[in-house]
Design a protein around this motif. Structure first.
Motif, PDB file in Angstrom:
ATOM      1  N   LEU A  36       0.837  -1.208   0.000  1.00 29.61           N
ATOM      2  CA  LEU A  36       0.000   0.000   0.000  1.00 29.61           C
ATOM      3  C   LEU A  36       0.869   1.254   0.000  1.00 29.61           C
ATOM      4  O   LEU A  36       0.569   2.240  -0.683  1.00 29.61           O
ATOM      5  N   ILE A  37       1.964   1.216   0.761  1.00 28.37           N
ATOM      6  CA  ILE A  37       2.849   2.383   0.856  1.00 28.37           C
ATOM      7  C   ILE A  37       3.489   2.684  -0.494  1.00 28.37           C
ATOM      8  O   ILE A  37       3.563   3.840  -0.919  1.00 28.37           O
ATOM      9  N   ARG A  38       3.924   1.639  -1.195  1.00 31.53           N
ATOM     10  CA  ARG A  38       4.541   1.873  -2.511  1.00 31.53           C
ATOM     11  C   ARG A  38       3.522   2.445  -3.490  1.00 31.53           C
ATOM     12  O   ARG A  38       3.837   3.320  -4.292  1.00 31.53           O
ATOM     13  N   GLU A  39       2.280   1.960  -3.421  1.00 30.99           N
ATOM     14  CA  GLU A  39       1.249   2.502  -4.304  1.00 30.99           C
ATOM     15  C   GLU A  39       0.915   3.943  -3.939  1.00 30.99           C
ATOM     16  O   GLU A  39       0.782   4.797  -4.815  1.00 30.99           O
ATOM     17  N   LEU A  40       0.791   4.212  -2.631  1.00 26.68           N
ATOM     18  CA  LEU A  40       0.465   5.573  -2.194  1.00 26.68           C
ATOM     19  C   LEU A  40       1.564   6.561  -2.552  1.00 26.68           C
ATOM     20  O   LEU A  40       1.288   7.711  -2.898  1.00 26.68           O
ATOM     21  N   ALA A  41       2.818   6.109  -2.462  1.00 26.65           N
ATOM     22  CA  ALA A  41       3.937   6.995  -2.757  1.00 26.65           C
ATOM     23  C   ALA A  41       3.890   7.451  -4.214  1.00 26.65           C
ATOM     24  O   ALA A  41       4.444   8.495  -4.555  1.00 26.65           O
ATOM     25  N   ALA A  42       3.236   6.663  -5.064  1.00 27.10           N
ATOM     26  CA  ALA A  42       3.183   6.997  -6.488  1.00 27.10           C
ATOM     27  C   ALA A  42       1.858   7.655  -6.875  1.00 27.10           C
ATOM     28  O   ALA A  42       1.623   7.945  -8.043  1.00 27.10           O
ATOM     29  N   LEU A  43       0.996   7.874  -5.893  1.00 25.09           N
ATOM     30  CA  LEU A  43      -0.358   8.365  -6.193  1.00 25.09           C
ATOM     31  C   LEU A  43      -0.500   9.841  -5.822  1.00 25.09           C
ATOM     32  O   LEU A  43      -0.088  10.253  -4.734  1.00 25.09           O
ATOM     33  N   SER A  44      -1.098  10.618  -6.706  1.00 27.08           N
ATOM     34  CA  SER A  44      -1.364  12.023  -6.385  1.00 27.08           C
ATOM     35  C   SER A  44      -2.475  12.104  -5.341  1.00 27.08           C
ATOM     36  O   SER A  44      -3.440  11.342  -5.406  1.00 27.08           O
TER      37      SER A  44
END
Ligand SMILES: [Fe+2]
Ligand SMILES: [Fe+2]
Length: 166
Positions: free
Chosen positions: A84-92
């Motif tokens: 989830l953290i890796r996805e959030l880090a790439a999400l505006s």
């Protein structure tokens, strides 16, 4: 200042939970504030997970083999949070899934923190002496200085890849 490992881990938990509460209180339109809060969550959780994965969990597993199942479950929970953290880090923060993904991260990390604090910290405190816990904490503070702070850094990424391949 205490270097007791459990005191330090709980202080981290408290700090990240304060960010969770601020995120929940921020209004729907507070995109910029929520973006900052999530960036800070990512940094705290990346460092904390690194210290547990690299030092605390292997040490506890070695000294208290009875806690092995708890530790293995904890590694899996860290892995879910890492994804989830890796996805959030790439999400505006403007993305329609930003709040939903953050909410799922908060729920899963809170469940994990609860299990650590309620179920195995008391056993770790009972099983490790005060001296061992204070030495572990001192090592944690040392490692904290060079720990990865974002999921893009090599140490953090390698752990994530290891977790997928394991
Ligand atoms: Fe953990
Ligand atoms: Fe933790």
């Amino acid at each position: 200042m205490s270097t007791d490992a459990i005191v330090l881990l709980k202080a981290d938990h408290k700090e990240v939970k304060a960010l969770f509460r601020r995120f929940e209180k921020a209004g729907k339109g507070a995109r910029k504030e929520k973006g900052h809060l999530v960036a800070k969550m990512i940094e705290l959780l990346t460092v904390h997970t690194y210290l547990e994965n690299e030092l605390v969990y292997p040490e506890v597993r070695r000294i208290l083999p009875d806690l092995e199942d708890d530790i293995l479950e904890s590694y899996e929970e860290h892995h879910v949070a890492d994804v989830l953290i890796r996805e959030l880090a790439a999400l505006s923060p403007d993305h329609e899934r930003f709040d939903a993904k953050t909410t799922v991260l908060i729920e899963s990390v809170e469940h994990h923190i609860e299990e650590e604090e309620q179920e195995w910290f008391p056993e770790v405190r009972a099983g490790l002496g005060r001296k061992q816990l204070s030495e572990m904490g001192a090592r944690m503070l040392e490692m904290k200085k060079t720990a990865p702070r974002s999921p893009a850094q090599p140490g953090a990424l390698r752990k994530a890849v290891d977790a997928v391949l394991a």
